[in-house]
Write an enzyme that holds these catalytic residues in place. Sequence first.
Site, short mmCIF file in Angstrom:
data_model
loop_
_atom_site.label_atom_id
_atom_site.label_comp_id
_atom_site.label_asym_id
_atom_site.label_seq_id
_atom_site.Cartn_x
_atom_site.Cartn_y
_atom_site.Cartn_z
N SER A 64 -2.25 -6.60 6.84
CA SER A 64 -1.97 -5.89 5.59
C SER A 64 -1.40 -6.80 4.50
O SER A 64 -2.06 -7.73 4.06
CB SER A 64 -1.05 -4.71 5.89
N ASP A 276 -3.10 -3.39 -1.78
CA ASP A 276 -2.49 -4.41 -0.93
C ASP A 276 -3.61 -5.10 -0.14
O ASP A 276 -4.79 -4.80 -0.34
CB ASP A 276 -1.39 -3.82 -0.03
N ASP A 278 -4.97 -5.03 2.84
CA ASP A 278 -6.01 -4.33 3.62
C ASP A 278 -6.42 -3.02 2.95
O ASP A 278 -7.08 -2.17 3.55
CB ASP A 278 -5.57 -4.10 5.07
N GLU A 370 4.42 7.32 0.28
CA GLU A 370 5.64 6.52 0.26
C GLU A 370 5.73 5.90 -1.13
O GLU A 370 4.71 5.71 -1.80
CB GLU A 370 5.57 5.42 1.32
N SER A 498 17.49 -1.75 9.38
CA SER A 498 16.13 -2.26 9.23
C SER A 498 15.38 -2.07 10.55
O SER A 498 15.99 -2.11 11.62
CB SER A 498 16.17 -3.74 8.88
N GLY A 499 14.08 -1.88 10.47
CA GLY A 499 13.29 -1.75 11.70
C GLY A 499 12.98 -3.08 12.33
O GLY A 499 12.52 -3.15 13.47
#
Length: 542
Positions: A64, A276, A278, A370, A498-499
């Site tokens: 991505s 973006d 992809d 989002e 954060s993930g």
Amino acid sequence: MDLGAITKYSALHAKPNGLILQYGTAGFRTKAEHLDHVMFRMGLLAVLRSKQTKSTIGVMVTASHNPEEDNGVKLVDPLGEMLAPSWEEHATCLANAEEQDMQRVLIDISEKEAVNLQQDAFVVIGRDTRPSSEKLSQSVIDGVTVLGGQFHDYGLLTTPQLHYMVYCRNTGGRYGKATIEGYYQKLSKAFVELTKQASCSGDEYRSLKVDCANGIGALKLREMEHYFSQGLSVQLFNDGSKGKLNHLCGADFVKSHQKPPQGMEIKSNERCCSFDGDADRIVYYYHDADGHFHLIDGDKIATLISSFLKELLVEIGESLNIGVVQTAYANGSSTRYLEEVMKVPVYCTKTGVKHLHHKAQEFDIGVYFEANGHGTALFSTAVEMKIKQSAEQLEDKKRKAAKMLENIIDLFNQAAGDAISDMLVIEAILALKGLTVQQWDALYTDLPNRQLKVQVADRRVISTTDAERQAVTPPGLQEAINDLVKKYKLSRAFVRPSGTEDVVRVYAEADSQESADHLAHEVSLAVFQLAGGIGERPQPGF
């Protein structure tokens, strides 16, 4: 399962020592040279998932909006949705297994998920334009074939196009034809039908500048443009002919730097958008007469789309339940505008596309975006049938609105957020409503906001509830945030771990940029003190 063949092939796609990867929202992503074994193993996993669901499964090779030297892979479930959470765990387990444990892990997954190994399997594969993608997708194919799966390699595709292919193949063609021409024709036919109904089809509506992030979007938009050229002319920038993927361009760059991409000259009030890498995210922007840059992000896209859908429903006389799904990052002004002006209910979920998509499925019509520009609209089967009937049966004015809605439904990629599809939806709505980009932007004014990161020893000390808007631990943090928020007008703030790294993300908004900056800084200090901050204390000033 021919375990001998798997072991032999697996040795040709050996795992580097000590490499541990986690299957996250975006699948696996890391430097391309570390991914060969992961690709082979995801080919194996896709076959098991296909046998278990008795459906076609997709494998997409992409990273991505990451830099060009990275790559990644994600699996697509039967209805074009993201991989089921229990299988994300299997993916992580299989990707990290040492060579000698591979057989055991595969047998474990098969037994746990009651996979009938005699069942046929079919996997479809797509890839983006990264230099490493072709070789890596060949590794996926090796994994599929060694487990006896059938496959179709679509070659170069945008991520949402692969989601579309999977959805079409598993719905017996009811959703559309599972070919690239089928995709182009379905979307273009709906778009051209819609733009024919626009009363103001002056030149200002017909041209759009598109930054393709030097990615796959350029290739596919170029293939597709002659299908819809009577409704829109697109001028492509950062088309991959000379620039580097996602470098100083693309939706992520434009949103985070609040400026246009490199290599695009913008005249005042010209409509521009960026995909973006992809092509699953899109943001719009323009320069006003004074040369100021204005970004139109996912919140404003969702507002334009849901307002238009609501107006059509009112015109047809249908009282369907329509909902907009946002995350805590959605600007407070967008939430207020939707609820108070448009009277459209808004729901908040945790960050991550799968949470939004899942929530949107609960409504007759669910719209989700989002703020980063990733989103789509979902329509229940009952609604689609009802609208089709209305388009045939109602009298003139109502029939026209129903016909519009029928075409809008066809124009959305309901399998996934899709920059090309979303672009055509937006362009159709602007033309039908006779809106300029400035008028769209003026629907509401964003509240100034600030996002910061605070380094902590362990991000797990922060846990949240209420769709990540309230901190449960550490004790005292939420109370501190509440007290700080009270100091500023129209303000709110939240923190979440954060993930991906040991940082805590801070979001604050208020009635002025100065207040938002102060609030964000004060909340950062509270996090630093109460949640085990490391390194230098957060400093004011940006």
